[in-house]
Scaffold this motif. Structure first.
Motif, PDB file in Angstrom:
ATOM      1  N   ARG A  49      68.091  85.760  77.900  1.00 26.99           N
ATOM      2  CA  ARG A  49      67.868  84.511  77.157  1.00 26.99           C
ATOM      3  C   ARG A  49      66.429  84.035  77.331  1.00 26.99           C
ATOM      4  NH1 ARG A  49      72.736  80.118  77.964  1.00 26.99           N
ATOM      5  NH2 ARG A  49      74.426  81.248  76.909  1.00 26.99           N
ATOM      6  N   PRO A  50      65.816  83.547  76.254  1.00 25.77           N
ATOM      7  CA  PRO A  50      64.427  83.051  76.362  1.00 25.77           C
ATOM      8  C   PRO A  50      64.347  81.772  77.178  1.00 25.77           C
ATOM      9  CG  PRO A  50      65.320  82.605  74.186  1.00 25.77           C
ATOM     10  CD  PRO A  50      66.332  83.462  74.879  1.00 25.77           C
ATOM     11  N   THR A  51      63.130  81.395  77.515  1.00 27.00           N
ATOM     12  CA  THR A  51      62.896  80.190  78.294  1.00 27.00           C
ATOM     13  C   THR A  51      63.434  78.961  77.564  1.00 27.00           C
ATOM     14  OG1 THR A  51      60.878  81.184  79.133  1.00 27.00           O
ATOM     15  CG2 THR A  51      61.111  78.814  79.418  1.00 27.00           C
ATOM     16  N   PRO A  52      64.205  78.110  78.242  1.00 25.50           N
ATOM     17  CA  PRO A  52      64.697  76.881  77.598  1.00 25.50           C
ATOM     18  C   PRO A  52      63.541  75.972  77.185  1.00 25.50           C
ATOM     19  CG  PRO A  52      65.870  77.340  79.642  1.00 25.50           C
ATOM     20  CD  PRO A  52      64.688  78.251  79.617  1.00 25.50           C
ATOM     21  N   TYR A  53      63.818  75.109  76.206  1.00 26.17           N
ATOM     22  CA  TYR A  53      62.809  74.188  75.702  1.00 26.17           C
ATOM     23  C   TYR A  53      63.222  72.742  75.959  1.00 26.17           C
ATOM     24  CZ  TYR A  53      59.384  76.981  73.114  1.00 26.17           C
ATOM     25  OH  TYR A  53      58.346  77.802  72.761  1.00 26.17           O
ATOM     26  N   PRO A  54      62.260  71.884  76.328  1.00 23.95           N
ATOM     27  CA  PRO A  54      62.567  70.461  76.464  1.00 23.95           C
ATOM     28  C   PRO A  54      62.709  69.788  75.104  1.00 23.95           C
ATOM     29  CG  PRO A  54      60.240  70.839  76.843  1.00 23.95           C
ATOM     30  CD  PRO A  54      60.864  72.193  76.672  1.00 23.95           C
ATOM     31  N   ILE A  55      63.455  68.719  75.082  1.00 25.33           N
ATOM     32  CA  ILE A  55      63.580  67.871  73.895  1.00 25.33           C
ATOM     33  C   ILE A  55      62.926  66.542  74.238  1.00 25.33           C
ATOM     34  CG2 ILE A  55      65.161  66.755  72.289  1.00 25.33           C
ATOM     35  CD1 ILE A  55      67.228  68.888  73.017  1.00 25.33           C
ATOM     36  N   SER A  56      62.022  66.080  73.399  1.00 24.24           N
ATOM     37  CA  SER A  56      61.254  64.869  73.688  1.00 24.24           C
ATOM     38  C   SER A  56      61.271  63.923  72.494  1.00 24.24           C
ATOM     39  CB  SER A  56      59.795  65.219  74.014  1.00 24.24           C
ATOM     40  OG  SER A  56      59.706  66.186  75.033  1.00 24.24           O
ATOM     41  N   VAL A  57      61.186  62.633  72.811  1.00 18.56           N
ATOM     42  CA  VAL A  57      60.896  61.633  71.784  1.00 18.56           C
ATOM     43  C   VAL A  57      59.420  61.291  71.913  1.00 18.56           C
ATOM     44  CG1 VAL A  57      61.462  59.383  70.828  1.00 18.56           C
ATOM     45  CG2 VAL A  57      63.221  60.704  72.003  1.00 18.56           C
ATOM     46  N   VAL A  58      58.687  61.375  70.812  1.00 21.32           N
ATOM     47  CA  VAL A  58      57.249  61.121  70.843  1.00 21.32           C
ATOM     48  C   VAL A  58      56.914  59.982  69.892  1.00 21.32           C
ATOM     49  CG1 VAL A  58      56.692  63.510  71.444  1.00 21.32           C
ATOM     50  CG2 VAL A  58      56.764  62.846  69.037  1.00 21.32           C
ATOM     51  N   TYR A  59      55.846  59.253  70.237  1.00 22.92           N
ATOM     52  CA  TYR A  59      55.427  58.148  69.381  1.00 22.92           C
ATOM     53  C   TYR A  59      53.969  57.833  69.658  1.00 22.92           C
ATOM     54  CZ  TYR A  59      57.301  56.046  73.683  1.00 22.92           C
ATOM     55  OH  TYR A  59      57.630  55.779  74.985  1.00 22.92           O
ATOM     56  N   PRO A  60      53.254  57.295  68.662  1.00 21.81           N
ATOM     57  CA  PRO A  60      51.843  56.940  68.860  1.00 21.81           C
ATOM     58  C   PRO A  60      51.684  55.878  69.932  1.00 21.81           C
ATOM     59  CG  PRO A  60      52.399  56.968  66.513  1.00 21.81           C
ATOM     60  CD  PRO A  60      53.690  57.052  67.274  1.00 21.81           C
ATOM     61  N   GLN A  61      50.520  55.844  70.549  1.00 25.82           N
ATOM     62  CA  GLN A  61      50.264  54.894  71.627  1.00 25.82           C
ATOM     63  C   GLN A  61      50.479  53.451  71.189  1.00 25.82           C
ATOM     64  OE1 GLN A  61      46.298  55.715  72.890  1.00 25.82           O
ATOM     65  NE2 GLN A  61      46.801  57.667  73.839  1.00 25.82           N
ATOM     66  N   ASN A  62      50.094  53.138  69.977  1.00 27.62           N
ATOM     67  CA  ASN A  62      50.212  51.743  69.547  1.00 27.62           C
ATOM     68  C   ASN A  62      51.641  51.344  69.176  1.00 27.62           C
ATOM     69  OD1 ASN A  62      50.406  53.211  67.213  1.00 27.62           O
ATOM     70  ND2 ASN A  62      48.800  52.124  66.105  1.00 27.62           N
ATOM     71  N   ARG A  63      52.610  52.281  69.313  1.00 30.44           N
ATOM     72  CA  ARG A  63      54.031  51.939  69.137  1.00 30.44           C
ATOM     73  C   ARG A  63      54.725  51.797  70.491  1.00 30.44           C
ATOM     74  NH1 ARG A  63      51.864  52.619  64.736  1.00 30.44           N
ATOM     75  NH2 ARG A  63      52.834  53.445  62.849  1.00 30.44           N
ATOM     76  N   HIS A  64      53.955  51.994  71.571  1.00 25.21           N
ATOM     77  CA  HIS A  64      54.539  52.123  72.904  1.00 25.21           C
ATOM     78  C   HIS A  64      55.413  50.944  73.300  1.00 25.21           C
ATOM     79  CE1 HIS A  64      55.164  53.060  76.985  1.00 25.21           C
ATOM     80  NE2 HIS A  64      54.139  52.417  77.509  1.00 25.21           N
ATOM     81  N   LEU A  65      54.979  49.730  72.969  1.00 24.63           N
ATOM     82  CA  LEU A  65      55.676  48.542  73.448  1.00 24.63           C
ATOM     83  C   LEU A  65      56.503  47.858  72.364  1.00 24.63           C
ATOM     84  CD1 LEU A  65      52.758  47.123  75.603  1.00 24.63           C
ATOM     85  CD2 LEU A  65      54.762  48.368  76.394  1.00 24.63           C
ATOM     86  N   SER A  66      56.639  48.486  71.222  1.00 25.41           N
ATOM     87  CA  SER A  66      57.408  47.890  70.138  1.00 25.41           C
ATOM     88  C   SER A  66      58.890  47.866  70.491  1.00 25.41           C
ATOM     89  CB  SER A  66      57.205  48.698  68.851  1.00 25.41           C
ATOM     90  OG  SER A  66      58.134  48.321  67.870  1.00 25.41           O
ATOM     91  N   PRO A  67      59.543  46.703  70.418  1.00 24.50           N
ATOM     92  CA  PRO A  67      60.977  46.627  70.744  1.00 24.50           C
ATOM     93  C   PRO A  67      61.830  47.552  69.882  1.00 24.50           C
ATOM     94  CG  PRO A  67      60.015  44.428  70.685  1.00 24.50           C
ATOM     95  CD  PRO A  67      58.960  45.368  70.162  1.00 24.50           C
ATOM     96  N   LYS A  68      61.502  47.687  68.591  1.00 19.05           N
ATOM     97  CA  LYS A  68      62.333  48.525  67.737  1.00 19.05           C
ATOM     98  C   LYS A  68      62.176  50.004  68.082  1.00 19.05           C
ATOM     99  CE  LYS A  68      58.825  48.504  64.032  1.00 19.05           C
ATOM    100  NZ  LYS A  68      58.528  48.116  62.637  1.00 19.05           N
ATOM    101  N   VAL A  69      60.954  50.429  68.454  1.00 14.33           N
ATOM    102  CA  VAL A  69      60.755  51.816  68.864  1.00 14.33           C
ATOM    103  C   VAL A  69      61.469  52.076  70.178  1.00 14.33           C
ATOM    104  CG1 VAL A  69      59.050  53.506  69.642  1.00 14.33           C
ATOM    105  CG2 VAL A  69      58.596  52.119  67.610  1.00 14.33           C
TER     106      VAL A  69
END
Length: 359
Positions: A260-280
């Motif tokens: 089996r190949p190397t497992p992959y991580p699953i990530s949620v990504v977002y721009p820096q200026n969305r970092h503190l948005s309550p909805k994000v």
């Protein structure tokens, strides 16, 4: 000149890569945006942007100023939210998720999301095509694989193994491969992303090996790719969570389990200026919870692989400090994730892990 407003306008020009885009986003006249940027440059006594008739680009001084503006504006938003009674997540939220993961896991749980956050208007993009978070005004996205964009913030929410499978009909016709070398006598259905064929890969004696299996068919959609395997058109390599229901019913059979190949991580990504948005933050926390419910995507369900711990730690450190600005996990989890990033040779499969969003 209102300095905070000027900072906001400048960051929007950089994000949209145009004065017109910034003007539309901020409901301003284009001429007002242009004048404000000129005033800001005069005040700072530096050139922030290079302009020509076709496009604008950020100068080195402009790039440095942009990063500081993003942090200042985010801190102001956080401060205001902490004292506001209107910090309930609300407004339009645009997200992008991989096709199969979105359809199988997230969409069935959307009723729960809307019950928790009735004031969020969700625009859900589901598909395997890479999107530009900034240019397409996407607030956040779920990605599978190593991350390579230092302009984004990331939170790891799970992990997936990839399995090589075929239908019983295919195996009766071509036989069952027992080694990677046997694949030369088999047929594969290829997966392609962004115009590039993604070859199958395996771990052989702790080393990543790419196998170029003969093929006369390729698909760029995870569900279509899976259907090709189910119809006996060739070997396929897919995330285990996608294949397991069909393995359980006998419609698919896993082969080469020892490689089996190397497992992959699953990530949620977002721009820096969305970092503190309550909805994000609401969507990030919710999607992490939904993905965490799937046993096949929890990190403790992913088997370790053989590469040495020293190399794994080095790769983990590189991912934490160079690939993304933030990885919100504790040290123990980072170590566990180290093997997920090693031998990262399968970019762009089922979630488009190539995050080259900026010029």
């Amino acid at each position: 000149m209102d300095k905070l407003h000027a900072m906001l306008v400048f960051t929007k020009v950089v994000d949209t890569k145009s004065f017109a885009g910034a003007a539309d986003a901020l409901s301003m006249n284009r001429s007002s945006v242009t004048t404000l940027i000129q005033q800001l440059e005069a005040y700072l006594k530096v050139r922030l942007l290079n302009r020509n008739t076709r496009r604008i680009s950020v100068t080195p001084d402009g790039a440095s100023y942009y990063e500081r503006c993003v942090r200042v504006l985010a801190e102001i938003e956080e401060t205001e939210s902490s004292f506001s009674t209107f910090s309930i997540p609300r407004g339009r939220l645009k997200v992008d998720v991989p096709g199969s993961l979105g359809r199988l896991l997230l969409v069935p749980e959307l009723h729960d999301f809307h019950q928790r956050f009735p004031d969020i208007q969700l625009l859900l993009g589901v598909g395997d095509k890479t999107v530009d978070l900034v240019q397409d005004s996407v607030d956040c996205a779920i990605r599978v694989g190593p991350l390579a964009d230092s302009t984004l913030v990331a939170r790891r929410v799970g992990a997936t193994e990839f399995v090589t499978v075929a239908s019983p009909e295919y195996l009766r016709k071509y036989g069952t491969p027992s080694t990677v070398e046997d694949l030369e006598r088999h047929i594969a259905v290829n997966y392609f992303s962004n115009g590039r064929i993604v070859q199958m890969d395996f771990l052989v004696d702790s080393e990543g090996v790419t196998a170029r299996v003969p093929s006369n068919l390729a698909a760029n959609d995870g569900d279509a790719y899976l259907q090709c395997g189910l119809r006996g058109l060739g070997l396929i390599q897919v995330p285990q969570f996608l294949a397991q229901p069909h393995i359980d019913t006998g419609e698919l059979v896993e082969v080469l389990t020892a490689f089996r190949p190397t497992p992959y991580p699953i990530s949620v990504v977002y721009p820096q200026n969305r970092h503190l948005s309550p909805k994000v933050r609401a969507f990030v926390d919710w999607s992490a919870e939904v993905i965490g419910k799937c046993a096949l995507l929890r990190t403790e369900s992913v088997r370790p692989v053989a590469p040495a711990l020293a190399r794994a730690r080095a790769v983990s450190a590189a991912v934490s400090t160079a690939d993304v600005d933030e990885v919100t996990e504790d040290a123990a989890t980072d170590e566990h994730y180290a093997h997920l990033a090693a031998d990262g040779i399968r970019a762009g499969r089922f979630g488009n892990s190539e995050l080259s969003y900026r010029d």
